[in-house]
Design a protein around this motif. Structure first.
Motif, mmCIF file in Angstrom:
data_model
loop_
_atom_site.group_PDB
_atom_site.id
_atom_site.type_symbol
_atom_site.label_atom_id
_atom_site.label_comp_id
_atom_site.label_asym_id
_atom_site.label_seq_id
_atom_site.Cartn_x
_atom_site.Cartn_y
_atom_site.Cartn_z
ATOM 1 N N ASN A 330 17.156 -44.914 6.667
ATOM 2 C CA ASN A 330 17.742 -43.833 7.441
ATOM 3 C C ASN A 330 18.756 -44.415 8.415
ATOM 4 O O ASN A 330 18.613 -45.548 8.869
ATOM 5 C CB ASN A 330 16.640 -43.099 8.220
ATOM 6 N N GLU A 369 14.689 -37.956 22.118
ATOM 7 C CA GLU A 369 13.983 -37.203 21.074
ATOM 8 C C GLU A 369 13.788 -35.746 21.505
ATOM 9 O O GLU A 369 14.159 -34.835 20.796
ATOM 10 C CB GLU A 369 12.644 -37.867 20.754
ATOM 11 N N ASN A 376 15.105 -39.237 16.103
ATOM 12 C CA ASN A 376 13.734 -38.922 15.686
ATOM 13 C C ASN A 376 12.738 -39.990 16.111
ATOM 14 O O ASN A 376 11.553 -39.737 16.241
ATOM 15 C CB ASN A 376 13.656 -38.816 14.161
ATOM 16 N N THR A 377 13.225 -41.204 16.233
ATOM 17 C CA THR A 377 12.380 -42.339 16.568
ATOM 18 C C THR A 377 13.175 -43.235 17.497
ATOM 19 O O THR A 377 14.383 -43.384 17.320
ATOM 20 C CB THR A 377 12.059 -43.152 15.287
ATOM 21 N N GLU A 396 16.579 -44.053 15.580
ATOM 22 C CA GLU A 396 16.989 -43.513 14.292
ATOM 23 C C GLU A 396 17.793 -42.242 14.555
ATOM 24 O O GLU A 396 17.380 -41.397 15.349
ATOM 25 C CB GLU A 396 15.717 -43.184 13.494
ATOM 26 N N LYS A 398 19.240 -38.670 14.202
ATOM 27 C CA LYS A 398 18.769 -37.402 13.645
ATOM 28 C C LYS A 398 19.823 -36.796 12.720
ATOM 29 O O LYS A 398 21.027 -37.000 12.944
ATOM 30 C CB LYS A 398 18.485 -36.446 14.809
ATOM 31 N N ASP A 399 19.381 -36.078 11.708
ATOM 32 C CA ASP A 399 20.304 -35.388 10.801
ATOM 33 C C ASP A 399 21.303 -34.544 11.587
ATOM 34 O O ASP A 399 20.918 -33.815 12.499
ATOM 35 C CB ASP A 399 19.517 -34.424 9.895
ATOM 36 N N LEU B 166 9.972 -31.090 16.794
ATOM 37 C CA LEU B 166 10.301 -32.513 16.690
ATOM 38 C C LEU B 166 9.504 -33.167 15.564
ATOM 39 O O LEU B 166 10.045 -33.922 14.757
ATOM 40 C CB LEU B 166 10.017 -33.229 18.020
ATOM 41 N N GLU B 169 10.892 -32.440 12.170
ATOM 42 C CA GLU B 169 12.079 -33.241 11.835
ATOM 43 C C GLU B 169 11.717 -34.696 11.580
ATOM 44 O O GLU B 169 12.282 -35.337 10.692
ATOM 45 C CB GLU B 169 13.111 -33.136 12.955
ATOM 46 N N GLN B 170 10.769 -35.225 12.354
ATOM 47 C CA GLN B 170 10.335 -36.601 12.123
ATOM 48 C C GLN B 170 9.696 -36.747 10.740
ATOM 49 O O GLN B 170 9.906 -37.739 10.047
ATOM 50 C CB GLN B 170 9.321 -37.035 13.193
ATOM 51 N N ALA B 173 12.439 -36.717 8.138
ATOM 52 C CA ALA B 173 13.165 -37.986 8.188
ATOM 53 C C ALA B 173 12.322 -39.088 7.537
ATOM 54 O O ALA B 173 12.840 -39.938 6.807
ATOM 55 C CB ALA B 173 13.492 -38.354 9.632
ATOM 56 N N LYS B 176 12.476 -39.011 3.791
ATOM 57 C CA LYS B 176 13.731 -39.519 3.213
ATOM 58 C C LYS B 176 13.663 -41.013 2.926
ATOM 59 O O LYS B 176 14.491 -41.542 2.195
ATOM 60 C CB LYS B 176 14.906 -39.205 4.147
ATOM 61 N N GLN B 177 12.709 -41.681 3.521
ATOM 62 C CA GLN B 177 12.584 -43.129 3.284
ATOM 63 C C GLN B 177 11.619 -43.445 2.154
ATOM 64 O O GLN B 177 11.297 -44.599 1.912
ATOM 65 C CB GLN B 177 12.099 -43.813 4.560
ATOM 66 N N ASP B 180 12.831 -46.046 -0.303
ATOM 67 C CA ASP B 180 13.569 -47.200 0.223
ATOM 68 C C ASP B 180 12.825 -48.507 0.014
ATOM 69 O O ASP B 180 13.418 -49.526 -0.293
ATOM 70 C CB ASP B 180 13.856 -47.006 1.718
#
Lengths: 511, 505
Positions: A330, A369, A376-377, A396, A398-399, B166, B169-170, B173, B176-177, B180
């Motif tokens: 990401n 955040e 996000n992180t 990280e 955020k979109d 939050l 969304e976390q 996200a 999405k990994q 990877d």
């Protein structure tokens, strides 16, 4: 056992309680140079035993990067009586193996020459080796087969395991190599025997197979993870002069070229008693343990010359450095600043700052955040190594947000630390958590051992008892001053990671 | 003498024995077998001594420990990912994450977080596959305030909207990994092969399921499952036993809602047919998992399986797989096997390692060979001795701290082991000691059928299938069935990616 409170002054700050706790260490010095640290605790009939050698990757030089870590692996291979049925023959075979390896190294020199001229694309491919190299490899394999007939596999481990020992392992960092194990309390003498024997007369058998194991470790940790290779290069660009700039595991072309002769030389220089601290935590009597340590470890001769210290000082950074990477990850930002090494007086304010930024009430979570909703992180870390230090923060993205928005938000949080005094209550919150951590870390023997190993490896075990008081003395003005002196633009190195095209989810627009 | 003192006197007695070891120094022997050691006996604590049946229904294990001014409270909740309704995958995990960080009716999430942080108290929650957990670790001086907060969280969580947004969304996200890291792909595809996509543990959350979860659903989930009849408690630390029991009684008294009884955990697993399964991924080290059907931990063969697996690949450097794949050949950093007895359903046998692409086939053949050998010939006496000792002589570590004792006993209560065999730990060592070489060979023959292996490989497909010129091993011929190319899954839907769709690679 009971712990005695120290630092009564804290009581004023923390109503109702507030005494941090010392680890009661007994320190002794052996005539041949070993330092011995002991902590008696009778909670469980076991002893956590370890030792730390003041040798890490920063003591290496180009060409043999990774040798400190490879060495850590070799220390489990046995002694003249452990690991073989026929020691004289074992020694003979090892010498014959070295002769073949010398010839193979000559071929490798030819292959590197071909590579420099562009005649070989990939030195790691088996098909690119010279015919002579392949013949020699077959010869080497024969010697391995001969050795296998007299080998007693992993006997060092088997003896410990059969004695009820557990958790045997070791680690290597830039600054130290640590070895540790947990034994039943009645087997403390076995620990003395095993550890003193492998320091007194180690045998580095199966050297080349272990070198391959280390390369697999490199593939596992660095080469086949999404960010491993990038993190390695980011680190290499962060440090200019200091040997921290090469990876602990070693550069890929160095690992397969390290020879046993280099390992022997390395051992005699860095594994001498004066460079090692022995540490015991658990169910034993200090007087008994000290007597046995003298008996067993006293046999090891003092070295001929003291190991050299790392004298290279990092040069001041003159300009911001940046890396823009496309990775299978990401989108994120990672920022490093040059800060301070272990026990530097500014380190405590940096530790406080790290905690102001981290956690569910930390400024990064609240600011990036929940507040600005750009990340996000988030993360933050002050890493005080032995010779130099770094502060890291990152997030990280955020979109729908940009790297720039996130990077600026991170700087805004640092600017607040530079420009506004931290409110007293917020500072106290952080200090309360350090004080509670002083208790939490004492729950069992093994974590106590590891704190001593790491702090001694960084330079002084006393820090385990002194850091907590020093953190309590940090003021809001200290935080402001320290933030302003380190978090500058020219002092930072920034990595921006974007998701590599074609590795995302279906819905992701192409970057 | 209270119960705590009884236990600590056992430990004290042991250290007394050790004091006798100060004998005159003998010359240092050339081999460690020549050393002699003082005796050491250890008796595990008895769960009945610490077990308390609370008026509200749950059992608590209570262990006072005055060494440090800290208290540990752990509430295990009978709930798990298996209760997620179809289309709401991730709901349990969502509740688990937000429960302790979303505030209460009386306090916003911010107010609660700030207060906990100022007290240096750790309040955490999570829900995993087969249990949920709420833990509180704090300084004993703050116990009253901490318990009041815990009561508020357990009965009236707020699931504050911005925290929910939050986390949503976390989560996405994080999804999405999913492709990877080859380790993540391996762990996931292994579950699909081992248990089948009909099984609840393979029902992953997706972007759609996470987006559809509402705050009302979190609240309903909480009121359905979070009530005392579903709790088991482990409590240790700086308190008086009588006092803490009274406090736990009031923590759980007059629960404001009734809730449901949790359904049994579904056990409809279905292992994939034997074969080679490859996920193509461009990393220079292939990750391998070799699977076979497993057992439950109450299987009569299980103690012998523990020893057998320890010798085969569970025992680290004393195991055969590690010796051959790593020490002999230098083919992998880590190599080994696990044969976990499942608590609720049989968990598969699994051998794993990672090796450079070209030696994946060779290393796989070595592991399969060792799986075969251990059934063909009896293991050595030395191997038996090492394996037995590695369990028996490390036994005290399970009970090293009062928090571990409380945790172990609460776990046994929760999984039903205490009800079925209240002397489980008291007799555990003798059951291990009783295993013979014949038992080991018998269970290896019965449970390890390398020709039936399901071999999962993540890595560079072409290089891996090409193999190594020095080792004539064809990966495709190592298993009974054909080669299966497993497509990557779309990380947001978990549907296998369709190669024909140009938008997806």
């Amino acid at each position: 056992m009971t712990y005695r409170p120290f630092f009564a002054g804290l009581l004023a700050l923390l109503p109702g309680w507030g005494t941090a706790q010392q680890i009661p260490v007994v320190e002794k010095q052996l005539p041949n140079g070993f330092k011995l640290l002991m902590v008696e605790r009778h909670n469980e009939p076991r002893v956590a035993g370890g030792w730390v050698a003041h040798i890490g990757s920063s003591n290496e030089r180009p060409g043999i990067t990774g040798i400190a870590h490879l060495f850590e692996h070799m220390m489990f291979k046995g002694t003249p009586t452990l690991g073989t049925k026929d020691y004289p023959k074992d020694v003979e075979i090892i010498a014959a193996q070295e002769r073949v390896r010398d010839l193979m190294r000559a071929e490798e020199s030819i292959m590197r020459d071909q590579w420099r001229r562009g005649e070989l694309a990939d030195l790691t491919k088996i098909e690119t080796r010279t015919d002579r190299w392949k013949e020699l490899e077959k010869e080497f394999k024969k010697l391995i087969d001969q050795q296998r007939e007299i080998l007693v596999k992993n006997e060092f481990d088997r003896i410990y395991t059969t004695a009820g020992a557990s958790d045997m392992n070791a680690f290597t960092t830039e600054d130290m190599t640590g070895y540790f194990i947990n034994v039943p309390a009645n087997k403390l003498e076995l620990w003395m025997w095993m550890e003193s024997e492998r320091l007194l007369r180690p045998v580095f058998r199966e050297f080349y197979a272990e070198r391959d194991v280390v390369f697999e470790e490199r593939r596992m940790r660095t080469e086949s993870t999404p960010l491993g290779k990038f993190a390695e290069q980011f680190n290499a660009m962060f440090w200019d002069a200091h040997p921290y700039n090469w990876p602990v595991i070693g550069w890929p072309s160095d690992i397969p070229e390290i020879s046993k002769a280099q390992a022997d030389e390395f051992y005699s220089l860095y594994y001498q008693p004066a460079n090692i601290t022995l540490i015991l935590v658990g169910d034993f009597k200090v007087a008994d343990a000290e007597r046995q340590v003298n008996e067993y470890f006293g046999r090891i001769p003092r070295g001929n010359r003291p190991p050299p210290e790392v004298t290279t000082l990092e040069v001041p950074q003159l300009a911001e450095k940046r890396m823009n990477a496309d990775a299978e990850a990401n989108p994120q930002i990672d920022i490093l600043w040059r800060t301070v090494p272990f026990r530097h007086k500014d380190g405590y304010a940096l530790n406080v700052m790290e905690q102001l930024l981290l956690g569910r009430t930390g400024r990064l979570y609240k600011g990036l955040e929940l507040g600005r909703q750009v990340a996000n992180t988030t993360w933050a870390n002050q890493d005080s190594k032995k010779w130099a230090g770094a502060f890291n923060i990152g997030a990280e993205v955020k979109d729908g947000k940009t790297h720039e928005e996130v990077e600026n938000a991170l700087y805004e949080e640092l600017d607040r630390l530079k420009n506004e005094a931290v409110p007293e209550e917020e500072l106290q919150k952080v200090k309360n958590n350090f004080a509670a951590a002083a208790f939490r870390r004492l729950s069992s023997d093994f974590p106590i051992l590891m704190q001593l190993v790491v702090n001694e490896g960084l330079g002084d075990w006393r820090e385990v008892n002194e850091a907590f008081a020093k953190v309590q003395q940090v003021t809001a003005a200290d935080v402001k001053r320290v933030a302003a002196s380190y978090f500058t633009r020219e002092n930072r190195t920034v990595a921006r990671y974007s998701r590599k095209a074609g590795t995302g989810a279906k819905a992701d627009p192409a970057p | 003498m209270n119960l705590f003192q009884q236990f600590s006197s056992v430990v004290f007695l042991l250290s007394g024995l050790l004091a006798c070891q100060s004998t005159l120094a003998a010359p240092i022997p050339d081999r460690p077998e020549k050393l002699s050691y003082p005796g050491l006996t250890f008796e595990p604590p008895n769960p009945a001594d610490y077990r308390v049946l609370l008026k509200a229904g749950p059992v608590a294990y209570v262990l006072p420990d005055r060494e440090l001014p800290l208290v540990n409270i752990s509430v295990t909740v009978r709930v798990g990912n298996y209760v997620d309704p179809a289309g709401r995958e991730g709901l349990a995990g969502f509740v688990g994450h937000l429960f302790a960080r979303g505030g209460t009716e009386a306090k916003t999430a911010e107010q609660m977080d700030e207060r906990l942080a100022f007290l240096a108290a750790n309040l955490n929650s999570s829900i995993g596959d087969s249990s949920g957990n709420v833990t509180l670790n704090l300084l004993s001086k703050d116990l009253s305030e901490g318990l009041a907060l815990l009561r508020d969280v357990l009965t009236k969580p707020r699931f504050q909207e911005n925290r929910l947004a939050l986390y949503r969304e976390q989560s996405i996200a994080g999804m999405k990994q999913r492709n990877d890291d080859s380790t993540a792909i391996e762990g996931r595809e292994r579950e699909f092969l081992a248990y089948g996509d009909q099984f609840w543990a393979c029902h992953y959350d997706t972007e759609a399921s996470i987006q559809s979860i509402t705050r009302d659903e979190l609240i309903a989930f909480h009121r359905k499952w979070f009530h005392p009849a579903n709790f088991t408690l482990a409590v240790s630390g700086d308190f008086d036993r009588t006092d803490i029991i009274a406090r736990l009684e009031s923590l759980l008294a007059d629960w404001p809602f009734t809730g449901d009884k949790t359904p049994p955990i579904p056990t409809n697993t279905r292992i994939a047919p034997p074969g080679l399964y490859i996920v193509d991924k461009d990393v220079n080290q292939g990750r391998v998992s070799i699977l076979l059907p497993g057992v439950k931990r109450d299987d009569p063969d299980y103690p012998a399986i523990l020893i057998m697996n320890d010798i085969l690949g569970g025992g680290g450097f004393t195991s055969r797989i590690m010796n051959r794949v790593r020490s002999d050949e230098g083919l992998a950093y880590g190599a080994g096997s696990s044969f976990r007895g499942g608590i609720y359903y049989p968990e598969t046998f699994m051998a794993t390692f990672a090796s450079k692409s070209r030696t994946v086939a060779y290393a796989t053949s070595i592991v399969l060979e060792e799986m075969k050998k251990i059934g063909e010939n009896p293991v050595s006496n030395e191997e038996m001795q090492t394996a037995r000792k590695s369990f028996v002589d490390t036994f005290s570590q399970r009970f090293a701290t009062k928090a571990q004792v409380a945790g172990t006993f609460a776990d046994d209560e929760f999984t039903g082991r205490f009800a079925n065999s209240p002397n489980f730990w008291k007799t555990w060592r003798s059951r291990i000691e009783a295993i013979t070489r014949d038992d080991v060979q018998r269970v290896a023959r019965k449970h390890l059928h390398p020709d039936q292996a399901r071999i999962l490989v993540i890595g560079q497909k072409e290089e891996i299938l090409q193999g190594h010129p020095n080792h004539a091993v064809n990966l495709k011929e190592l298993t009974a069935n054909r080669l299966n190319i497993v497509p990557l899954r779309d990380p947001l839907t978990m549907k296998p990616k369709d190669k024909r769709d140009p938008a997806v690679q």
